[in-house]
Design a protein around this motif. Structure first.
Motif, PDB file in Angstrom:
ATOM      1  N   GLU A 150      40.772  32.487  56.555  1.00 50.84           N
ATOM      2  CA  GLU A 150      41.289  31.848  57.766  1.00 50.84           C
ATOM      3  C   GLU A 150      41.913  32.858  58.713  1.00 50.84           C
ATOM      4  OE1 GLU A 150      43.806  28.913  55.916  1.00 50.84           O
ATOM      5  OE2 GLU A 150      42.168  27.452  55.877  1.00 50.84           O
ATOM      6  N   GLY A 151      41.781  34.127  58.368  1.00 53.69           N
ATOM      7  CA  GLY A 151      42.344  35.188  59.206  1.00 53.69           C
ATOM      8  C   GLY A 151      41.412  35.572  60.339  1.00 53.69           C
ATOM      9  N   ASP A 152      41.828  36.579  61.092  1.00 56.20           N
ATOM     10  CA  ASP A 152      41.041  37.020  62.240  1.00 56.20           C
ATOM     11  C   ASP A 152      40.358  38.370  62.006  1.00 56.20           C
ATOM     12  OD1 ASP A 152      43.284  38.600  62.269  1.00 56.20           O
ATOM     13  OD2 ASP A 152      43.937  38.040  64.284  1.00 56.20           O
ATOM     14  N   GLN A 153      40.315  38.808  60.727  1.00 56.55           N
ATOM     15  CA  GLN A 153      39.653  40.068  60.397  1.00 56.55           C
ATOM     16  C   GLN A 153      38.796  39.902  59.156  1.00 56.55           C
ATOM     17  OE1 GLN A 153      42.638  43.072  59.924  1.00 56.55           O
ATOM     18  NE2 GLN A 153      43.067  43.196  62.107  1.00 56.55           N
ATOM     19  N   THR A 154      37.710  40.667  59.098  1.00 57.53           N
ATOM     20  CA  THR A 154      36.866  40.708  57.913  1.00 57.53           C
ATOM     21  C   THR A 154      37.683  41.289  56.771  1.00 57.53           C
ATOM     22  OG1 THR A 154      34.862  40.921  59.206  1.00 57.53           O
ATOM     23  CG2 THR A 154      34.770  41.734  56.951  1.00 57.53           C
ATOM     24  N   ASP A 155      37.466  40.779  55.571  1.00 59.14           N
ATOM     25  CA  ASP A 155      38.243  41.224  54.412  1.00 59.14           C
ATOM     26  C   ASP A 155      37.323  41.393  53.207  1.00 59.14           C
ATOM     27  OD1 ASP A 155      40.411  41.895  52.827  1.00 59.14           O
ATOM     28  OD2 ASP A 155      41.584  40.135  53.397  1.00 59.14           O
ATOM     29  N   THR A 156      37.709  42.270  52.322  1.00 62.47           N
ATOM     30  CA  THR A 156      37.045  42.436  51.035  1.00 62.47           C
ATOM     31  C   THR A 156      37.978  41.845  49.995  1.00 62.47           C
ATOM     32  OG1 THR A 156      35.972  44.457  51.785  1.00 62.47           O
ATOM     33  CG2 THR A 156      36.054  44.083  49.405  1.00 62.47           C
ATOM     34  N   ILE A 157      37.455  40.938  49.170  1.00 58.63           N
ATOM     35  CA  ILE A 157      38.317  40.272  48.202  1.00 58.63           C
ATOM     36  C   ILE A 157      37.791  40.447  46.780  1.00 58.63           C
ATOM     37  CG2 ILE A 157      39.178  38.565  49.834  1.00 58.63           C
ATOM     38  CD1 ILE A 157      37.270  36.552  48.490  1.00 58.63           C
ATOM     39  N   TYR A 158      38.723  40.439  45.846  1.00 57.46           N
ATOM     40  CA  TYR A 158      38.443  40.479  44.418  1.00 57.46           C
ATOM     41  C   TYR A 158      38.677  39.074  43.866  1.00 57.46           C
ATOM     42  CZ  TYR A 158      39.070  41.429  39.471  1.00 57.46           C
ATOM     43  OH  TYR A 158      38.966  41.388  38.103  1.00 57.46           O
ATOM     44  N   ILE A 159      37.769  38.603  43.011  1.00 54.65           N
ATOM     45  CA  ILE A 159      37.832  37.243  42.470  1.00 54.65           C
ATOM     46  C   ILE A 159      37.988  37.327  40.949  1.00 54.65           C
ATOM     47  CG2 ILE A 159      36.637  35.027  42.306  1.00 54.65           C
ATOM     48  CD1 ILE A 159      34.816  36.453  44.632  1.00 54.65           C
ATOM     49  N   SER A 160      38.906  36.549  40.397  1.00 55.08           N
ATOM     50  CA  SER A 160      39.070  36.529  38.943  1.00 55.08           C
ATOM     51  C   SER A 160      39.368  35.111  38.487  1.00 55.08           C
ATOM     52  CB  SER A 160      40.188  37.477  38.505  1.00 55.08           C
ATOM     53  OG  SER A 160      41.429  37.061  39.029  1.00 55.08           O
ATOM     54  N   VAL A 161      39.184  34.898  37.189  1.00 58.28           N
ATOM     55  CA  VAL A 161      39.477  33.596  36.593  1.00 58.28           C
ATOM     56  C   VAL A 161      40.163  33.844  35.253  1.00 58.28           C
ATOM     57  CG1 VAL A 161      37.213  33.375  35.513  1.00 58.28           C
ATOM     58  CG2 VAL A 161      38.530  31.323  35.999  1.00 58.28           C
ATOM     59  N   TRP A 162      41.144  32.990  34.929  1.00 58.89           N
ATOM     60  CA  TRP A 162      41.861  33.119  33.662  1.00 58.89           C
ATOM     61  C   TRP A 162      42.072  31.739  33.073  1.00 58.89           C
ATOM     62  CZ3 TRP A 162      46.056  31.408  31.103  1.00 58.89           C
ATOM     63  CH2 TRP A 162      46.398  32.106  29.944  1.00 58.89           C
ATOM     64  N   PRO A 163      41.906  31.521  31.804  1.00 61.24           N
ATOM     65  CA  PRO A 163      41.384  32.492  30.843  1.00 61.24           C
ATOM     66  C   PRO A 163      39.897  32.752  31.093  1.00 61.24           C
ATOM     67  CG  PRO A 163      41.735  30.357  29.770  1.00 61.24           C
ATOM     68  CD  PRO A 163      42.241  30.234  31.177  1.00 61.24           C
ATOM     69  N   THR A 164      39.417  33.842  30.582  1.00 59.36           N
ATOM     70  CA  THR A 164      38.053  34.274  30.873  1.00 59.36           C
ATOM     71  C   THR A 164      37.014  33.640  29.966  1.00 59.36           C
ATOM     72  OG1 THR A 164      38.358  36.190  29.452  1.00 59.36           O
ATOM     73  CG2 THR A 164      38.815  36.489  31.795  1.00 59.36           C
ATOM     74  N   GLN A 165      37.455  32.950  28.920  1.00 59.20           N
ATOM     75  CA  GLN A 165      36.491  32.306  28.004  1.00 59.20           C
ATOM     76  C   GLN A 165      35.656  31.293  28.765  1.00 59.20           C
ATOM     77  OE1 GLN A 165      39.192  30.530  25.239  1.00 59.20           O
ATOM     78  NE2 GLN A 165      39.345  28.627  26.374  1.00 59.20           N
ATOM     79  N   TRP A 166      34.394  31.191  28.414  1.00 54.05           N
ATOM     80  CA  TRP A 166      33.438  30.211  28.902  1.00 54.05           C
ATOM     81  C   TRP A 166      32.923  30.456  30.316  1.00 54.05           C
ATOM     82  CZ3 TRP A 166      36.497  25.066  27.781  1.00 54.05           C
ATOM     83  CH2 TRP A 166      36.827  24.995  26.427  1.00 54.05           C
ATOM     84  N   TYR A 179      32.197  39.333  41.470  1.00 54.93           N
ATOM     85  CA  TYR A 179      33.638  39.492  41.261  1.00 54.93           C
ATOM     86  C   TYR A 179      34.338  40.056  42.488  1.00 54.93           C
ATOM     87  CZ  TYR A 179      32.938  38.277  36.420  1.00 54.93           C
ATOM     88  OH  TYR A 179      32.636  37.589  35.275  1.00 54.93           O
ATOM     89  N   TRP A 180      33.578  40.418  43.501  1.00 58.88           N
ATOM     90  CA  TRP A 180      34.158  40.828  44.775  1.00 58.88           C
ATOM     91  C   TRP A 180      33.145  40.513  45.866  1.00 58.88           C
ATOM     92  CZ3 TRP A 180      31.941  44.375  48.041  1.00 58.88           C
ATOM     93  CH2 TRP A 180      30.929  45.157  47.508  1.00 58.88           C
ATOM     94  N   MET A 181      33.636  40.361  47.082  1.00 57.00           N
ATOM     95  CA  MET A 181      32.743  40.118  48.215  1.00 57.00           C
ATOM     96  C   MET A 181      33.461  40.432  49.520  1.00 57.00           C
ATOM     97  SD  MET A 181      32.422  36.038  48.611  1.00 57.00           S
ATOM     98  CE  MET A 181      33.768  34.971  48.234  1.00 57.00           C
ATOM     99  N   VAL A 182      32.657  40.644  50.545  1.00 57.13           N
ATOM    100  CA  VAL A 182      33.160  40.829  51.898  1.00 57.13           C
ATOM    101  C   VAL A 182      33.017  39.482  52.592  1.00 57.13           C
ATOM    102  CG1 VAL A 182      32.817  42.027  54.092  1.00 57.13           C
ATOM    103  CG2 VAL A 182      32.492  43.260  51.925  1.00 57.13           C
ATOM    104  N   ILE A 183      34.093  39.060  53.244  1.00 54.88           N
ATOM    105  CA  ILE A 183      34.093  37.751  53.907  1.00 54.88           C
ATOM    106  C   ILE A 183      34.630  37.918  55.326  1.00 54.88           C
ATOM    107  CG2 ILE A 183      36.336  37.145  52.892  1.00 54.88           C
ATOM    108  CD1 ILE A 183      35.279  34.225  52.738  1.00 54.88           C
ATOM    109  N   GLY A 184      33.855  37.441  56.284  1.00 55.83           N
ATOM    110  CA  GLY A 184      34.211  37.601  57.693  1.00 55.83           C
ATOM    111  C   GLY A 184      35.351  36.701  58.122  1.00 55.83           C
ATOM    112  N   ALA A 185      35.903  37.017  59.269  1.00 58.76           N
ATOM    113  CA  ALA A 185      36.990  36.219  59.845  1.00 58.76           C
ATOM    114  C   ALA A 185      36.506  34.799  60.094  1.00 58.76           C
ATOM    115  CB  ALA A 185      37.465  36.852  61.141  1.00 58.76           C
ATOM    116  N   GLY A 186      37.262  33.819  59.637  1.00 63.47           N
ATOM    117  CA  GLY A 186      36.920  32.418  59.826  1.00 63.47           C
ATOM    118  C   GLY A 186      35.757  31.930  58.972  1.00 63.47           C
ATOM    119  N   GLU A 187      35.285  32.760  58.081  1.00 60.76           N
ATOM    120  CA  GLU A 187      34.111  32.437  57.276  1.00 60.76           C
ATOM    121  C   GLU A 187      34.491  31.812  55.930  1.00 60.76           C
ATOM    122  OE1 GLU A 187      30.017  34.788  56.085  1.00 60.76           O
ATOM    123  OE2 GLU A 187      31.838  35.957  56.326  1.00 60.76           O
TER     124      GLU A 187
END
Length: 135
Positions: free
Chosen positions: A52-68, A74-82
């Motif tokens: 929801e920001g006004d700049q492109t960002d690179t983000i790291y994604i994780s889930v816990w616990p990791t079982q199943w 696990y990471w992606m570039v996401i544009g502003a408002g995207e």
């Protein structure tokens, strides 16, 4: 006015103002409150990630616990408002007890260290009432 009072007031507001002005730009958006998953099966769930920001960002994604759970990325570039979808592949073992299981999805900006979390609720059921090891 007492200088001590002014110093304390300025000091206190210096911590409050950034948190008031700082907007949460990244968000994990759970589309449903609970997902039905059958023991012994794999289910694909798509979770939207919103910038929801006004700049492109690179983000790291994780889930816990990791079982199943495996993610398609696990990471992606996401544009502003995207908004982008991340696929979660959930494989519940055959011998898992029925019930509700809670996982935490977290994303973190690699540019600003901003983070967001949301809960993923899995409602695990068995397709049959009898499990082979119970016979």
């Amino acid at each position: 006015m007492d200088p001590k009072f002014i110093f304390i007031l300025v000091f206190a507001f210096s911590f409050l103002i950034p948190s008031v002005l700082y907007a949460q730009n990244l968000r994990v958006v759970s589309p449903e409150s609970s997902f039905l998953v059958y023991a012994g099966e794999t289910k694909r769930i798509e979770i939207p990630i919103k910038n929801e920001g006004d700049q492109t960002d690179t983000i790291y994604i994780s889930v816990w616990p990791t079982q199943w759970i495996d993610l398609d990325k696990y990471w992606m570039v996401i544009g502003a408002g995207e908004t982008k979808l991340v696929s979660f592949f959930i494989t519940v073992p055959d011998n898992t007890e029925e019930g509700r299981y809670i996982f935490t999805i977290s994303i973190q900006s690699l540019n600003t260290n901003e983070n967001s979390t949301d809960s993923l609720f899995l409602n695990v059921k068995r397709r049959s009432d009898v499990f082979i090891s119970e016979i």
